[in-house]
Design a protein around this motif. Structure first.
Motif, PDB file in Angstrom:
ATOM      1  N   ILE A  50      -0.179 -10.373  -6.638  1.00 33.33           N
ATOM      2  CA  ILE A  50       0.808 -11.073  -7.452  1.00 33.33           C
ATOM      3  C   ILE A  50       0.137 -12.299  -8.049  1.00 33.33           C
ATOM      4  O   ILE A  50      -0.320 -13.181  -7.311  1.00 33.33           O
ATOM      5  CB  ILE A  50       2.026 -11.507  -6.612  1.00 33.33           C
ATOM      6  CG1 ILE A  50       2.650 -10.318  -5.888  1.00 33.33           C
ATOM      7  CG2 ILE A  50       3.072 -12.190  -7.495  1.00 33.33           C
ATOM      8  CD1 ILE A  50       3.740 -10.703  -4.897  1.00 33.33           C
ATOM      9  N   GLY A  52      -0.659 -15.913  -9.337  1.00 34.87           N
ATOM     10  CA  GLY A  52      -0.053 -17.185  -8.974  1.00 34.87           C
ATOM     11  C   GLY A  52       0.897 -17.694 -10.036  1.00 34.87           C
ATOM     12  O   GLY A  52       1.882 -18.380  -9.728  1.00 34.87           O
ATOM     13  N   LEU A  55       4.419 -16.306  -9.342  1.00 35.30           N
ATOM     14  CA  LEU A  55       5.094 -17.009  -8.251  1.00 35.30           C
ATOM     15  C   LEU A  55       5.508 -18.413  -8.691  1.00 35.30           C
ATOM     16  O   LEU A  55       6.626 -18.864  -8.395  1.00 35.30           O
ATOM     17  CB  LEU A  55       4.170 -17.089  -7.033  1.00 35.30           C
ATOM     18  CG  LEU A  55       3.811 -15.757  -6.369  1.00 35.30           C
ATOM     19  CD1 LEU A  55       2.686 -15.958  -5.363  1.00 35.30           C
ATOM     20  CD2 LEU A  55       5.030 -15.146  -5.692  1.00 35.30           C
ATOM     21  N   THR A  56       4.607 -19.098  -9.403  1.00 37.22           N
ATOM     22  CA  THR A  56       4.907 -20.456  -9.856  1.00 37.22           C
ATOM     23  C   THR A  56       6.128 -20.472 -10.770  1.00 37.22           C
ATOM     24  O   THR A  56       7.027 -21.305 -10.617  1.00 37.22           O
ATOM     25  CB  THR A  56       3.692 -21.049 -10.593  1.00 37.22           C
ATOM     26  OG1 THR A  56       2.573 -21.091  -9.706  1.00 37.22           O
ATOM     27  CG2 THR A  56       4.001 -22.457 -11.079  1.00 37.22           C
ATOM     28  N   CYS A  58       8.623 -18.276 -11.013  1.00 40.05           N
ATOM     29  CA  CYS A  58       9.872 -17.921 -10.321  1.00 40.05           C
ATOM     30  C   CYS A  58      10.378 -19.067  -9.451  1.00 40.05           C
ATOM     31  O   CYS A  58      11.582 -19.335  -9.403  1.00 40.05           O
ATOM     32  CB  CYS A  58       9.661 -16.664  -9.475  1.00 40.05           C
ATOM     33  SG  CYS A  58       9.363 -15.161 -10.425  1.00 40.05           S
ATOM     34  N   ILE A  59       9.462 -19.735  -8.748  1.00 39.00           N
ATOM     35  CA  ILE A  59       9.867 -20.839  -7.867  1.00 39.00           C
ATOM     36  C   ILE A  59      10.264 -22.065  -8.680  1.00 39.00           C
ATOM     37  O   ILE A  59      11.264 -22.730  -8.382  1.00 39.00           O
ATOM     38  CB  ILE A  59       8.728 -21.179  -6.891  1.00 39.00           C
ATOM     39  CG1 ILE A  59       8.453 -19.983  -5.964  1.00 39.00           C
ATOM     40  CG2 ILE A  59       9.077 -22.408  -6.060  1.00 39.00           C
ATOM     41  CD1 ILE A  59       7.229 -20.149  -5.092  1.00 39.00           C
ATOM     42  N   ILE A  96      -0.473 -22.822  -6.446  1.00 38.09           N
ATOM     43  CA  ILE A  96      -0.075 -21.573  -5.790  1.00 38.09           C
ATOM     44  C   ILE A  96      -1.112 -20.514  -6.140  1.00 38.09           C
ATOM     45  O   ILE A  96      -1.319 -20.202  -7.317  1.00 38.09           O
ATOM     46  CB  ILE A  96       1.332 -21.126  -6.234  1.00 38.09           C
ATOM     47  CG1 ILE A  96       2.357 -22.226  -5.913  1.00 38.09           C
ATOM     48  CG2 ILE A  96       1.719 -19.819  -5.548  1.00 38.09           C
ATOM     49  CD1 ILE A  96       3.775 -21.886  -6.326  1.00 38.09           C
ATOM     50  N   ASP A  98      -3.191 -16.821  -6.272  1.00 38.32           N
ATOM     51  CA  ASP A  98      -2.877 -15.400  -6.407  1.00 38.32           C
ATOM     52  C   ASP A  98      -2.630 -14.828  -5.017  1.00 38.32           C
ATOM     53  O   ASP A  98      -3.376 -15.114  -4.075  1.00 38.32           O
ATOM     54  CB  ASP A  98      -4.036 -14.644  -7.064  1.00 38.32           C
ATOM     55  CG  ASP A  98      -4.223 -15.008  -8.524  1.00 38.32           C
ATOM     56  OD1 ASP A  98      -3.294 -15.601  -9.103  1.00 38.32           O
ATOM     57  OD2 ASP A  98      -5.289 -14.699  -9.083  1.00 38.32           O
ATOM     58  N   SER A  99      -1.577 -14.038  -4.907  1.00 39.60           N
ATOM     59  CA  SER A  99      -1.205 -13.484  -3.608  1.00 39.60           C
ATOM     60  C   SER A  99      -1.738 -12.060  -3.484  1.00 39.60           C
ATOM     61  O   SER A  99      -1.252 -11.143  -4.151  1.00 39.60           O
ATOM     62  CB  SER A  99       0.322 -13.501  -3.456  1.00 39.60           C
ATOM     63  OG  SER A  99       0.709 -13.056  -2.186  1.00 39.60           O
ATOM     64  N   ILE A 145       1.146 -15.528   0.951  1.00 37.52           N
ATOM     65  CA  ILE A 145       1.474 -16.637   0.059  1.00 37.52           C
ATOM     66  C   ILE A 145       0.747 -17.890   0.540  1.00 37.52           C
ATOM     67  O   ILE A 145       0.846 -18.264   1.724  1.00 37.52           O
ATOM     68  CB  ILE A 145       2.996 -16.901   0.034  1.00 37.52           C
ATOM     69  CG1 ILE A 145       3.748 -15.665  -0.460  1.00 37.52           C
ATOM     70  CG2 ILE A 145       3.317 -18.114  -0.821  1.00 37.52           C
ATOM     71  CD1 ILE A 145       3.526 -15.353  -1.908  1.00 37.52           C
ATOM     72  N   LEU A 171      11.812 -18.591  -0.993  1.00 40.56           N
ATOM     73  CA  LEU A 171      11.171 -17.323  -0.645  1.00 40.56           C
ATOM     74  C   LEU A 171      12.024 -16.506   0.317  1.00 40.56           C
ATOM     75  O   LEU A 171      11.994 -15.273   0.302  1.00 40.56           O
ATOM     76  CB  LEU A 171       9.794 -17.578  -0.017  1.00 40.56           C
ATOM     77  CG  LEU A 171       8.735 -18.238  -0.902  1.00 40.56           C
ATOM     78  CD1 LEU A 171       7.477 -18.533  -0.099  1.00 40.56           C
ATOM     79  CD2 LEU A 171       8.406 -17.352  -2.093  1.00 40.56           C
ATOM     80  N   ILE A 177      10.902 -11.046  -8.118  1.00 40.07           N
ATOM     81  CA  ILE A 177       9.842 -11.316  -9.079  1.00 40.07           C
ATOM     82  C   ILE A 177       9.605 -10.070  -9.926  1.00 40.07           C
ATOM     83  O   ILE A 177      10.034  -8.970  -9.583  1.00 40.07           O
ATOM     84  CB  ILE A 177       8.518 -11.728  -8.389  1.00 40.07           C
ATOM     85  CG1 ILE A 177       7.995 -10.586  -7.506  1.00 40.07           C
ATOM     86  CG2 ILE A 177       8.682 -12.995  -7.596  1.00 40.07           C
ATOM     87  CD1 ILE A 177       6.616 -10.860  -6.935  1.00 40.07           C
TER      88      ILE A 177
END
Length: 483
Positions: A50, A52, A55-56, A58-59, A96, A98-99, A145, A171, A177
Motif C-alpha cells: 500500500i 504511503g 494511507l496518508t 485516507c488518514i 507514513i 509504504d506498507s 503500518i 485504523l 482504502i
C-alpha cells in the motif's frame, strides 16, 4: 546564526506501529493495464503493498473532519501559504511509509481479475460495449503500518501524542482504502491489538537513555519488540467510525442466486457464482451487485412518487455519479462520490449445483442450435438465513432514510431481486432479521415462526412517510430547485 530558532529544535519522536489486513477485496490501481483494465499496484516480485501516499490521504481526510486537532493539523500534515509572495509555510512532521505485505513475494495467488459490466440505470440492462475488468487483492493479506512523527521544541507534546493515538483509532474503526470503497471494497482491520504508540522524549530527565533507545531502534531496522509502548491517554479522542444511519439485515435466498463469474477451465460451466480465488466453496456477493439493484429500485420509487427531476437529484446525491462527455472518455468527466456504503457479503449454508438450459426460438417455439447454457448458481439448503447485507449512510436526510427503508421493505418481501438471471426467478430474498440504527437509536425487525414483529417502532415511525412539503433544511440546493 541568525537563522536558528530554538523552537525548531527536534526534541522527540513518536512511532506508530500496527498490522492491518484487508477483510474485503482491495483495489489499488497502478495505472497499468497489462492484466486487466485496472491493474493493482505491486512490487516487481508481485508482492502486494500500500503506497504511503494512499494511507496518508485516507488518514488526513479523517483529521479534517474534527476540530480537536485544528491548531496542529498544519504542522502535522504540512501547509503551503496561498500567497505566492509569502514564504511562510510548514513542512509535514509525519512520515507514513509504504506498507509492505507479509507475503514475502508469494502474493501472486492473492491477486485475481474480476469481470464487470456497466448497467444503464434507466433500463437496468447492460450497456453495449460496457464490459470491463479489474484486478483485486483477495482478503486476509496482512500489511505492516509504520509512521513517524517528529516533535519540535515549539510543539505541544501531549497534543501530538493524542494525535498519534487518534491515528490508531482511525485504523481501528471502519477504515477503508483504495477504489470502490462505497461498494464494500478496501475494508481494513487492525490485527490482534497490534496497534501501538512509542514515544522517544529527548527532553526527559533520563534523556540519554531515550536518545540511546532511539538509535538502537534505528539500528534494529525498526524492531519494537523490546520497547515499551505508551499507555493510552485518559482523555484519548476516539474516531467516530459508526454511520448516522445503518442497516444490518439477514436474508434467506428463496431459491437460487447467481452473481456471474467466469472460469478459464474449458470444461467449466459458462458462468458460476462469484467466489474467493483461494476458497471456491466460499461464495460472496460484492457490494456493487447489491448497490445496482438498490439504486434502480430507489430511482423507480422516487420517479413514481415525486417526479424525474427530484429523483435524479436525490439519487445522484445518495449514490454518486460520473458524467461522461460526448466521447465517453471518463478522464474528462465530472464525478461525485455517493453517501451510501454497501459492504461485501459472504454467503453460507448453500450448495453449488449446475443447471443446464437452452434458448428457445420465440417464433417457432423450437430450440436454437448451439444455444446450450450451463450455469452454476448457489442454492439454499436449509431454512436459516444465509446472506447478510449491510449498508450505511452518513448525514442522511429524512427523505433518504425513508427511501432506503422502502427499498429494504421490497427486499424483505421478495419484491426486489439481486444478481443475474432475475427473469427466471433467481436472486429473490426473504427477510428474516434486521437491525436499523438511526442517530444511535435502534429498531429490530424479525420474521419467523411467530410472524413479523418490530421492536423499536418509535425509532421508525417518523420515517413512515416522506418529509412534509419536501423539508427545505433536509435538501441540497439542486433538490430544492427540483422540488
Amino acid at each position: 546564526m541568525s537563522w536558528y530558532n530554538e523552537k525548531d529544535r527536534v526534541i522527540g519522536k513518536i512511532i506508530i506501529r500496527a498490522q492491518i489486513k484487508n477483510v474485503s477485496s482491495l483495489i489499488l490501481g497502478s495505472g497499468e493495464d497489462a492484466m486487466s483494465d485496472v491493474d493493482c499496484v505491486k512490487l516487481a516480485n508481485n508482492q502486494a503493498y500500500i503506497p504511503g501516499s494512499v494511507l496518508t490521504g485516507c488518514i488526513w481526510r479523517k483529521f479534517e473532519e474534527i476540530n480537536e486537532f485544528k491548531e496542529i493539523i498544519g504542522n502535522l500534515w504540512g501547509t503551503k501559504n496561498a500567497k505566492e509572495n509569502d514564504p511562510i509555510s510548514s513542512q509535514s512532521h509525519i512520515m507514513i511509509e509504504d506498507s509492505i505485505s507479509n507475503g514475502n513475494g508469494n502474493d501472486t495467488a492473492h491477486f485475481t481479475v474480476k469481470d464487470a459490466v456497466k448497467i444503464l440505470h434507466d433500463t437496468n440492462q447492460a450497456k453495449e460495449g460496457g464490459k470491463f475488468d479489474y484486478e483485486i487483492l483477495e482478503p486476509e493479506v496482512t500489511f505492516d503500518i509504520k509512521a513517524e512523527i517528529t516533535l519540535r521544541k515549539g510543539f505541544d507534546k501531549d497534543k501530538y501524542l493524542k494525535a498519534a493515538f487518534y491515528i490508531l483509532s482511525i485504523l481501528e474503526n471502519d477504515f477503508h482504502i483504495g477504489a470502490k470503497t462505497n461498494s464494500g471494497f478496501g475494508k481494513m482491520e487492525v490485527k490482534d491489538d497490534s496497534g501501538k504508540v512509542f514515544f522517544f522524549d529527548f527532553e526527559e530527565k533520563l534523556a540519554g537513555n531515550k536518545v540511546d533507545s532511539w538509535f538502537e531502534y534505528l539500528e534494529a531496522d525498526g524492531d519494537v519488540s523490546k520497547l515499551i509502548s505508551e499507555p493510552s491517554p485518559t482523555d484519548k479522542i476516539h474516531f467516530k467510525g459508526k454511520a448516522d444511519f445503518s442497516v444490518d439485515a439477514k436474508f434467506k435466498i428463496k431459491s437460487s442466486l447467481l452473481s456471474r463469474s467466469y472460469l478459464v477451465d474449458a470444461d467449466a460451466p459458462d458462468h458460476v457464482h462469484t467466489h474467493r480465488n483461494e476458497k471456491p466453496d466460499q461464495p460472496i456477493l460484492y457490494g456493487s451487485s447489491i448497490k445496482g439493484a438498490i439504486r434502480h429500485r430507489a430511482y423507480k420509487i422516487l420517479n413514481t412518487l415525486k417526479g424525474e427531476d427530484y429523483a435524479n437529484c436525490v439519487i445522484d446525491e445518495l449514490f454518486g455519479y460520473v458524467r461522461e462527455n460526448k466521447n465517453g472518455i471518463n478522464g474528462d468527466s465530472k464525478a461525485k462520490k455517493g453517501k451510501i456504503r454497501i459492504e461485501e457479503s459472504t454467503i453460507n449454508d448453500v450448495v453449488h449445483t449446475e443447471q443446464t438450459r437452452i434458448k428457445i426460438d420465440r417464433f417457432t417455439g423450437g430450440t436454437i442450435d448451439g444455444a446450450l447454457i450451463q450455469s452454476r448458481p448457489v442454492w439454499s439448503k436449509g431454512d436459516e438465513p444465509n446472506l447478510t447485507i449491510k449498508w450505511s449512510i452518513n448525514n442522511p436526510s429524512h427523505d433518504e432514510i425513508t427511501l432506503i427503508l422502502m427499498v429494504l421493505k421490497d427486499l424483505w418481501t421478495a419484491d426486489l431481486a439481486i444478481g443475474g438471471d432475475k427473469a427466471i426467478g433467481r436472486g429473490v430474498l426473504e427477510g428474516r432479521e434486521a437491525t436499523i440504527i438511526i442517530d444511535g437509536e435502534s429498531a429490530t425487525l424479525t420474521d419467523g415462526e411467530n410472524g413479523f414483529a418490530i421492536d423499536g417502532w418509535e425509532v421508525l415511525k417518523l420515517y413512515n412517510e416522506w418529509s412534509k412539503e419536501n423539508k427545505k433544511d433536509d435538501m441540497t440546493k439542486d433538490q430544492k430547485d427540483a422540488a
